[in-house]
Motif scaffolding. Structure first.
Motif, PDB file in Angstrom:
ATOM      1  N   GLY A   6      -3.431 -14.641 -18.012  1.00  0.00           N
ATOM      2  CA  GLY A   6      -2.012 -14.835 -17.746  1.00  0.00           C
ATOM      3  C   GLY A   6      -1.434 -13.673 -16.985  1.00  0.00           C
ATOM      4  N   GLU A   7      -1.854 -12.464 -17.358  1.00  0.00           N
ATOM      5  CA  GLU A   7      -1.371 -11.280 -16.662  1.00  0.00           C
ATOM      6  C   GLU A   7      -1.822 -11.302 -15.206  1.00  0.00           C
ATOM      7  OE1 GLU A   7      -1.008  -7.927 -20.184  1.00  0.00           O
ATOM      8  OE2 GLU A   7      -2.811  -8.016 -18.967  1.00  0.00           O
ATOM      9  N   ILE A 228       9.151  -3.108  -5.587  1.00  0.00           N
ATOM     10  CA  ILE A 228       9.133  -3.355  -7.029  1.00  0.00           C
ATOM     11  C   ILE A 228       8.105  -4.432  -7.364  1.00  0.00           C
ATOM     12  CG2 ILE A 228      10.537  -4.083  -9.008  1.00  0.00           C
ATOM     13  CD1 ILE A 228      12.987  -3.195  -7.307  1.00  0.00           C
ATOM     14  N   LEU A 229       8.099  -5.517  -6.580  1.00  0.00           N
ATOM     15  CA  LEU A 229       7.143  -6.595  -6.822  1.00  0.00           C
ATOM     16  C   LEU A 229       5.711  -6.093  -6.665  1.00  0.00           C
ATOM     17  CD1 LEU A 229       8.883  -9.542  -4.935  1.00  0.00           C
ATOM     18  CD2 LEU A 229       8.685  -9.248  -7.406  1.00  0.00           C
ATOM     19  N   TYR A 230       5.478  -5.276  -5.631  1.00  0.00           N
ATOM     20  CA  TYR A 230       4.135  -4.726  -5.397  1.00  0.00           C
ATOM     21  C   TYR A 230       3.698  -3.858  -6.570  1.00  0.00           C
ATOM     22  CZ  TYR A 230       0.427  -1.776  -3.579  1.00  0.00           C
ATOM     23  OH  TYR A 230      -0.739  -1.093  -3.433  1.00  0.00           O
ATOM     24  N   ALA A 231       4.594  -2.976  -7.016  1.00  0.00           N
ATOM     25  CA  ALA A 231       4.251  -2.075  -8.118  1.00  0.00           C
ATOM     26  C   ALA A 231       3.941  -2.863  -9.383  1.00  0.00           C
ATOM     27  CB  ALA A 231       5.400  -1.092  -8.362  1.00  0.00           C
ATOM     28  N   ALA A 232       4.721  -3.933  -9.642  1.00  0.00           N
ATOM     29  CA  ALA A 232       4.482  -4.768 -10.826  1.00  0.00           C
ATOM     30  C   ALA A 232       3.150  -5.496 -10.704  1.00  0.00           C
ATOM     31  CB  ALA A 232       5.627  -5.762 -10.997  1.00  0.00           C
ATOM     32  N   GLY A 233       2.860  -6.027  -9.521  1.00  0.00           N
ATOM     33  CA  GLY A 233       1.603  -6.730  -9.330  1.00  0.00           C
ATOM     34  C   GLY A 233       0.401  -5.812  -9.414  1.00  0.00           C
ATOM     35  N   ALA A 234       0.543  -4.590  -8.887  1.00  0.00           N
ATOM     36  CA  ALA A 234      -0.570  -3.640  -8.880  1.00  0.00           C
ATOM     37  C   ALA A 234      -1.007  -3.261 -10.283  1.00  0.00           C
ATOM     38  CB  ALA A 234      -0.178  -2.388  -8.094  1.00  0.00           C
ATOM     39  N   ARG A 235      -0.061  -3.291 -11.228  1.00  0.00           N
ATOM     40  CA  ARG A 235      -0.404  -2.947 -12.613  1.00  0.00           C
ATOM     41  C   ARG A 235      -1.240  -4.040 -13.277  1.00  0.00           C
ATOM     42  NH1 ARG A 235       5.202  -1.444 -12.528  1.00  0.00           N
ATOM     43  NH2 ARG A 235       5.435   0.818 -12.496  1.00  0.00           N
ATOM     44  N   LYS A 294     -18.067  -3.272 -12.846  1.00  0.00           N
ATOM     45  CA  LYS A 294     -17.003  -2.424 -13.390  1.00  0.00           C
ATOM     46  C   LYS A 294     -15.756  -3.228 -13.735  1.00  0.00           C
ATOM     47  CE  LYS A 294     -18.451   1.692 -10.834  1.00  0.00           C
ATOM     48  NZ  LYS A 294     -18.060   2.732  -9.864  1.00  0.00           N
ATOM     49  N   ASP A 295     -15.885  -4.541 -13.828  1.00  0.00           N
ATOM     50  CA  ASP A 295     -14.736  -5.387 -14.143  1.00  0.00           C
ATOM     51  C   ASP A 295     -14.363  -5.197 -15.605  1.00  0.00           C
ATOM     52  OD1 ASP A 295     -12.818  -7.138 -13.371  1.00  0.00           O
ATOM     53  OD2 ASP A 295     -14.005  -8.936 -13.813  1.00  0.00           O
ATOM     54  N   THR A 296     -13.141  -4.772 -15.857  1.00  0.00           N
ATOM     55  CA  THR A 296     -12.675  -4.491 -17.212  1.00  0.00           C
ATOM     56  C   THR A 296     -11.415  -5.283 -17.502  1.00  0.00           C
ATOM     57  OG1 THR A 296     -11.379  -2.628 -16.422  1.00  0.00           O
ATOM     58  CG2 THR A 296     -13.604  -2.156 -17.180  1.00  0.00           C
ATOM     59  N   ALA A 297     -11.030  -5.314 -18.754  1.00  0.00           N
ATOM     60  CA  ALA A 297      -9.824  -6.052 -19.145  1.00  0.00           C
ATOM     61  C   ALA A 297      -8.571  -5.388 -18.618  1.00  0.00           C
ATOM     62  CB  ALA A 297      -9.751  -6.174 -20.668  1.00  0.00           C
ATOM     63  N   VAL A 298      -8.597  -4.067 -18.524  1.00  0.00           N
ATOM     64  CA  VAL A 298      -7.446  -3.346 -17.993  1.00  0.00           C
ATOM     65  C   VAL A 298      -7.754  -2.946 -16.568  1.00  0.00           C
ATOM     66  CG1 VAL A 298      -5.928  -1.359 -18.258  1.00  0.00           C
ATOM     67  CG2 VAL A 298      -6.900  -2.471 -20.275  1.00  0.00           C
ATOM     68  N   PRO A 299      -7.059  -3.515 -15.573  1.00  0.00           N
ATOM     69  CA  PRO A 299      -7.403  -3.249 -14.182  1.00  0.00           C
ATOM     70  C   PRO A 299      -7.060  -1.856 -13.749  1.00  0.00           C
ATOM     71  CG  PRO A 299      -5.413  -4.579 -14.321  1.00  0.00           C
ATOM     72  CD  PRO A 299      -5.945  -4.452 -15.711  1.00  0.00           C
ATOM     73  N   THR A 300      -7.822  -1.375 -12.769  1.00  0.00           N
ATOM     74  CA  THR A 300      -7.542  -0.076 -12.178  1.00  0.00           C
ATOM     75  C   THR A 300      -6.271  -0.143 -11.369  1.00  0.00           C
ATOM     76  OG1 THR A 300      -9.882   0.378 -12.036  1.00  0.00           O
ATOM     77  CG2 THR A 300      -8.445   1.739 -10.690  1.00  0.00           C
ATOM     78  N   ARG A 301      -5.401   0.831 -11.529  1.00  0.00           N
ATOM     79  CA  ARG A 301      -4.136   0.812 -10.838  1.00  0.00           C
ATOM     80  C   ARG A 301      -4.232   1.572  -9.523  1.00  0.00           C
ATOM     81  NH1 ARG A 301       1.523   3.113 -13.342  1.00  0.00           N
ATOM     82  NH2 ARG A 301       2.828   2.695 -11.545  1.00  0.00           N
ATOM     83  N   PRO A 302      -3.995   0.903  -8.407  1.00  0.00           N
ATOM     84  CA  PRO A 302      -4.089   1.582  -7.124  1.00  0.00           C
ATOM     85  C   PRO A 302      -2.914   2.483  -6.882  1.00  0.00           C
ATOM     86  CG  PRO A 302      -3.331  -0.672  -6.819  1.00  0.00           C
ATOM     87  CD  PRO A 302      -3.611  -0.500  -8.277  1.00  0.00           C
ATOM     88  N   SER A 303      -3.070   3.415  -5.965  1.00  0.00           N
ATOM     89  CA  SER A 303      -1.956   4.258  -5.590  1.00  0.00           C
ATOM     90  C   SER A 303      -0.923   3.423  -4.858  1.00  0.00           C
ATOM     91  CB  SER A 303      -2.420   5.402  -4.685  1.00  0.00           C
ATOM     92  OG  SER A 303      -3.005   4.888  -3.521  1.00  0.00           O
ATOM     93  N   SER A 304       0.352   3.717  -5.079  1.00  0.00           N
ATOM     94  CA  SER A 304       1.408   2.925  -4.487  1.00  0.00           C
ATOM     95  C   SER A 304       1.745   3.421  -3.102  1.00  0.00           C
ATOM     96  CB  SER A 304       2.656   2.994  -5.368  1.00  0.00           C
ATOM     97  OG  SER A 304       3.097   4.311  -5.478  1.00  0.00           O
ATOM     98  N   GLY A 305       2.315   2.547  -2.328  1.00  0.00           N
ATOM     99  CA  GLY A 305       2.739   2.924  -0.988  1.00  0.00           C
ATOM    100  C   GLY A 305       3.792   1.978  -0.491  1.00  0.00           C
ATOM    101  N   LEU A 306       4.299   2.225   0.686  1.00  0.00           N
ATOM    102  CA  LEU A 306       5.332   1.400   1.289  1.00  0.00           C
ATOM    103  C   LEU A 306       4.827   0.855   2.604  1.00  0.00           C
ATOM    104  CD1 LEU A 306       8.441   3.657   0.754  1.00  0.00           C
ATOM    105  CD2 LEU A 306       7.897   1.606  -0.512  1.00  0.00           C
ATOM    106  N   THR A 307       4.932  -0.455   2.770  1.00  0.00           N
ATOM    107  CA  THR A 307       4.630  -1.051   4.034  1.00  0.00           C
ATOM    108  C   THR A 307       5.925  -1.226   4.799  1.00  0.00           C
ATOM    109  OG1 THR A 307       4.633  -3.165   2.957  1.00  0.00           O
ATOM    110  CG2 THR A 307       2.556  -2.104   3.179  1.00  0.00           C
ATOM    111  N   PRO A 308       5.957  -2.110   5.797  1.00  0.00           N
ATOM    112  CA  PRO A 308       7.182  -2.190   6.588  1.00  0.00           C
ATOM    113  C   PRO A 308       8.410  -2.226   5.738  1.00  0.00           C
ATOM    114  CG  PRO A 308       5.534  -3.704   7.402  1.00  0.00           C
ATOM    115  CD  PRO A 308       4.981  -3.086   6.211  1.00  0.00           C
TER     116      PRO A 308
END
Length: 308
Positions: A6-7, A228-235, A294-308
């Motif tokens: 679900g996540e 905000i949407l990107y940061a939420a999805g990345a988690r 390396k697939d785990t239940a808690v995903p690796t969080r990528p570094s955030s950035g800004l696109t256009p």
């Protein structure tokens, strides 16, 4: 508490929302403001993003912590550098869309991951794999073809890729979260933006027309919402998934440019992009290989950035 599946679905929806705004909504939005100076557009984008950024921090309960960074000279200095880079990136993007060069802007975001590999090798000592090195070489061939056919370097693509790549490199050294970093950057840029609009924009569109004023003001939230949407999805998604999905943005930009804006996309451009798409395929393969086993239940969080 939602299940991991679900996540993942929720994270996928967040990420798709961010990429749809960056790749489809934002180019169309900036096309509507094509008659406005890019300097004025970027200045208003920054000015009206600031109250939105403050609202986000208030909602998260981190505004006081974010304000404390203004007492940290190193953090403030690095934030000033990243703010300068992202403002140049935004300005070139607005200029590219407004002058009918959205395809070239998309190329910049296609080659950005490969620029990141090169920058990491130069400044962080991260040696690229053979496949990554081949990917960089293929991308260089694609850029060379565009350079020869156009009679000059595709400067829009290169500036967008280099500014965003350097931005990401520096953001790795600023120990603040995505929302706090975004707030610091727009806060540092707000006063210079106001000065630019008041003193250095000869033909001001703000408050002269209701529709233009609304578009300029709404550019602020339109800048912040996809972040905000990107940061939420990345988690909620794995790094590999985010790494592959980032190509949605330039792909949507190319489709929008060709089929909505009527920009040319000839055979030689297809050949050049073919080299770059092949390079990206190799790069994506390295992401998959890195994640095997390396697939785990808690995903690796990528570094955030800004696109256009």
């Amino acid at each position: 508490m939602p299940s991991p599946q679900g996540e993942s679905r929720q994270g996928l929806a967040y990420a798709l929302g961010a990429y749809a705004i960056w790749g489809f909504v934002l180019p169309i939005y900036m096309k509507l403001l094509a008659h406005v100076s890019p300097i004025e557009v970027v200045a208003h984008r920054i000015i009206w993003a600031l109250p939105f950024a403050i609202a986000i921090l208030l909602w998260q309960g981190t505004l006081r912590h974010a304000l404390a960074h203004f007492r940290e000279p190193r953090t403030l200095g690095l934030a000033a550098l990243t703010a300068a880079l992202i403002s140049v990136n935004w300005g070139v993007f607005v200029y590219a869309v407004g002058t009918g060069q959205t395809v070239e802007a998309a190329l910049g975001y296609y080659i950005n991951p490969l620029v990141n590999i090169a920058l990491a090798a130069i400044f962080l000592g991260e040696r690229p794999t053979r496949l990554q090195g081949l990917a960089i070489a293929l991308a260089a061939v694609g850029v060379a073809i565009l350079t020869l056919k156009a009679g000059g370097l595709p400067w829009i693509s290169l500036v967008l890729a280099m500014t965003f790549g350097t931005y990401g490199l520096l953001r790795k050294t600023v120990r603040v979260g995505a929302s706090e970093g975004f707030f610091l950057e727009v806060a540092l840029l707000a006063i210079p933006s106001i000065v630019l609009v008041l003193l250095f924009v000869p033909e001001k569109h703000f408050l002269n027309d209701g529709i233009e004023t609304t578009l300029l003001v709404a550019a602020g939230p339109l800048t912040a919402v996809p972040l905000i949407l990107y940061a939420a999805g990345a988690r909620l998604l794995h790094f590999t998934t985010i790494g592959i999905m980032q190509y949605i943005v330039p792909t949507l930009m190319v489709l929008t440019a060709v089929f909505l804006f009527g920009e040319p996309f000839g055979g030689w451009q297809l050949v050049a992009f073919g080299f770059i798409w092949t390079a990206l395929g190799l790069y994506t393969g390295t992401l998959f290989r890195r994640r095997v086993g390396k697939d785990t239940a808690v995903p690796t969080r990528p570094s955030s950035g800004l696109t256009p």
